[in-house]
Design an enzyme around this catalytic site. Structure first.
Site, PDB file in Angstrom:
ATOM      1  N   LYS A   1      -0.362   0.321  -5.733  1.00 36.64           N
ATOM      2  CA  LYS A   1      -0.329  -0.052  -4.315  1.00 36.64           C
ATOM      3  C   LYS A   1      -0.072  -1.544  -4.114  1.00 36.64           C
ATOM      4  O   LYS A   1       0.415  -1.957  -3.066  1.00 36.64           O
ATOM      5  CB  LYS A   1      -1.610   0.387  -3.634  1.00 36.64           C
ATOM      6  CG  LYS A   1      -1.693   1.908  -3.599  1.00 36.64           C
ATOM      7  CD  LYS A   1      -2.860   2.444  -2.826  1.00 36.64           C
ATOM      8  CE  LYS A   1      -2.779   3.951  -2.688  1.00 36.64           C
ATOM      9  NZ  LYS A   1      -3.020   4.665  -3.962  1.00 36.64           N
TER      10      LYS A   1
HETATM   11  C1  LIG Z   1      -2.581   5.938  -4.252  1.00 32.30           C
HETATM   12  C2  LIG Z   1      -2.514   6.336  -5.675  1.00 32.30           C
HETATM   13  C3  LIG Z   1      -1.789   7.482  -6.094  1.00 32.30           C
HETATM   14  C4  LIG Z   1      -1.099   8.415  -5.120  1.00 32.30           C
HETATM   15  O1  LIG Z   1       0.056   7.861  -4.565  1.00 32.30           O
HETATM   16  P1  LIG Z   1       0.706   8.502  -3.247  1.00 32.30           P
HETATM   17  O2  LIG Z   1       1.692   7.523  -2.755  1.00 32.30           O
HETATM   18  O3  LIG Z   1      -0.451   8.673  -2.293  1.00 32.30           O
HETATM   19  O4  LIG Z   1       1.330   9.792  -3.635  1.00 32.30           O
HETATM   20  C5  LIG Z   1      -1.728   7.764  -7.450  1.00 32.30           C
HETATM   21  N1  LIG Z   1      -2.366   6.986  -8.356  1.00 32.30           N
HETATM   22  C6  LIG Z   1      -3.078   5.897  -7.988  1.00 32.30           C
HETATM   23  C7  LIG Z   1      -3.784   5.111  -9.039  1.00 32.30           C
HETATM   24  C8  LIG Z   1      -3.170   5.522  -6.647  1.00 32.30           C
HETATM   25  O5  LIG Z   1      -3.896   4.450  -6.300  1.00 32.30           O
END
Ligand SMILES: *Cc1c(COP(=O)(O)O)cnc(C)c1O
Length: 454
Positions: A109
């Protein structure tokens, strides 16, 4: 580049206005009115660094920020990553891992939120506005959002999390941030309580107005856009089209891969790997989008039933027919399920579900074979990729979304005696913490917000 809502409203919105918008007036999500075609640029783009490619790609979607200013923001956003390549590829036998966890909070993120924070600052100073971001987190998003806006003069951020129900490391990633615009609210309640407090606060329009409340949720278009870059970047390192397998929750990450392919990057198959929260895997196999119960798993960032970015894919699936899309979403809203006439084309996405046992096995097998530790989310992607991919199709890239040191309990279960660490996490252990404990009560939250903003 102009944007509109997937459901038809807000036509001709410009990028900077869309930044602060959240959902469109009709409840839809912003989407470009037409997509660029990057094919002609690809030979030259193969030579670019991650930051240079980000500058080239993002520019195509933004026509209301001066190019030099935008380039500088992008460069700054990735300067704090701890790998020169920002998103490096690591070869593990017959697959490659795309490491997206080199940002400040060690989860993918950061790639989007480090840029989004800087874009917010620009948009707000242009409009002479301030913004108070209110969010609820069960783990990763809160710290990445805080890291994206800490220290900014025109933004305050308030993150609610359930007391005692996020891991200590995740809590410390938030509470040790010293900047005075950061407020960590430890709520006596569950994550659902935090989310419903947030919904009530946003539904209270006078309050929203008075406090200039905003969100940094995954429906923000700029987050998707920033993520398109690493799909393109990884694909250009190979001489033939590559396939990606992505551990998926809210569908924000893999949707960016879909866009990267639509604008012309050489991407073959896109594979959705879910944990037991399998609404998306079921949809791509049957064409029915049906809500289920939330399961709590080893990959908590994917413990999501309703994937907010999914609507953007449906918009393309329906060839931009906002009417059909709105009907589908209304049916889903009212009945908890909605169906296409048949399954969506398997050329769009393949999908599979990886359970807890298979996730642990993927961590173990990868460690045994390559001495490489996958975090539990990335392990879902690797297990799914190995299951779905056929070597004749060309290279396989599995997307690694977090550093394993963030999830010590899951790693201890898979690999007793193995303790992955990271200097950024070790450093937190000696830092002072700041947090405010509040009851799960809207009046208590309102009181806190008013006082902090005044
Ligand atoms: C948010 C997140 C995901 C999922 O990603 P999406 O965009 O919601 O599909 C997977 N792995 C981690 C570590 C995350 O923080």
């Amino acid at each position: 580049m102009k944007y509109c809502s997937t459901r038809g409203s807000n036509r001709n919105t410009r990028f900077v206005d869309g930044l602060l918008m959240g959902l469109a007036e009709d409840g839809g999500l912003l989407i470009p009115q037409q997509l660029p075609d990057v094919t002609q640029h690809l030979p030259a783009w193969r030579e670019l660094s991650f930051v240079e490619l980000a500058q080239a790609v993002i520019q195509l979607f933004v026509d209301d920020i001066d190019t030099n200013e935008l380039d500088a923001l992008i460069e700054e956003a990735y300067a704090g990553f701890d790998h020169a390549d920002v998103a490096p590829l690591v070869e593990l036998g017959n697959l490659h891992v795309l490491e997206l966890f080199h940002g400040p909070t060690l989860a993918f993120k950061d790639v989007a939120l480090q840029l989004l924070g800087r874009l917010f600052e620009l948009a707000l100073s242009r409009r002479g506005q301030r913004l108070n971001i209110l969010g609820a987190t069960s783990g990763d998003t809160g710290s990445a959002a805080i890291a994206g806006v800490r220290g900014q003069s025109n933004v305050n951020i308030f993150i609610m999390y359930p007391q005692g129900k996020v891991s200590r490391l995740q809590e410390m990633q938030m509470t040790t941030v010293p900047d005075s615009n950061v407020h960590c609210l430890s709520i006596a309640g569950s994550f659902d309580d935090c989310q419903s407090l947030m919904k009530s606060a946003f539904a209270d329009l006078p309050l929203k107005q008075e406090l200039q409340l905003g969100a940094v949720n995954s429906v923000n278009w700029a987050r998707v856009l920033a993520q398109v870059v690493y799909y393109g970047y990884a694909s250009l390192k190979f001489s033939q089209p590559v396939s990606f397998c992505v551990p998926t929750g809210n569908f924000g990450n893999i949707f960016a891969g879909y866009l990267a392919r639509r604008i012309g990057f050489p991407i073959a198959r896109l594979m959705v790997a879910t944990n037991e929260n399998d609404i998306l895997a079921r949809f791509f196999q049957s064409g029915e989008y049906a809500r289920g119960d939330v399961h709590f798993t080893l990959s908590p960032a994917m413990d999501i039933q309703v994937a907010s970015n999914f609507e953007r894919y449906l918009y393309f699936h329906f060839d931009g027919d906002s009417q059909r899309l709105s009907e589908f979403m209304r049916t889903f809203q009212e009945q908890g399920r909605a169906a296409l006439d048949g399954p969506p084309p398997s050329t769009d996405f393949s999908s599979t579900t990886v359970n807890t046992e298979q996730t642990l096995a993927a961590v173990q097998n990868t460690y045994t074979a390559h001495n490489y530790i996958l975090d539990p989310h990335s392990a879902v992607g690797v297990a799914g990729g190995l299951r779905l991919h056929d070597a004749a199709e060309g290279p396989l890239i599995c997307v690694a979304t977090a550093h394993p040191a963030k999830f010590p309990d899951a790693i201890a279960r898979a690999l007793p005696g193995v303790h992955p660490t990271h200097p950024r996490l070790e450093a937190l252990k000696d830092l002072p913490e700041r947090k405010t404990e509040l009851l799960a009560d809207l009046e208590a939250i309102k009181g806190y917000l008013r006082e902090a903003v005044a």
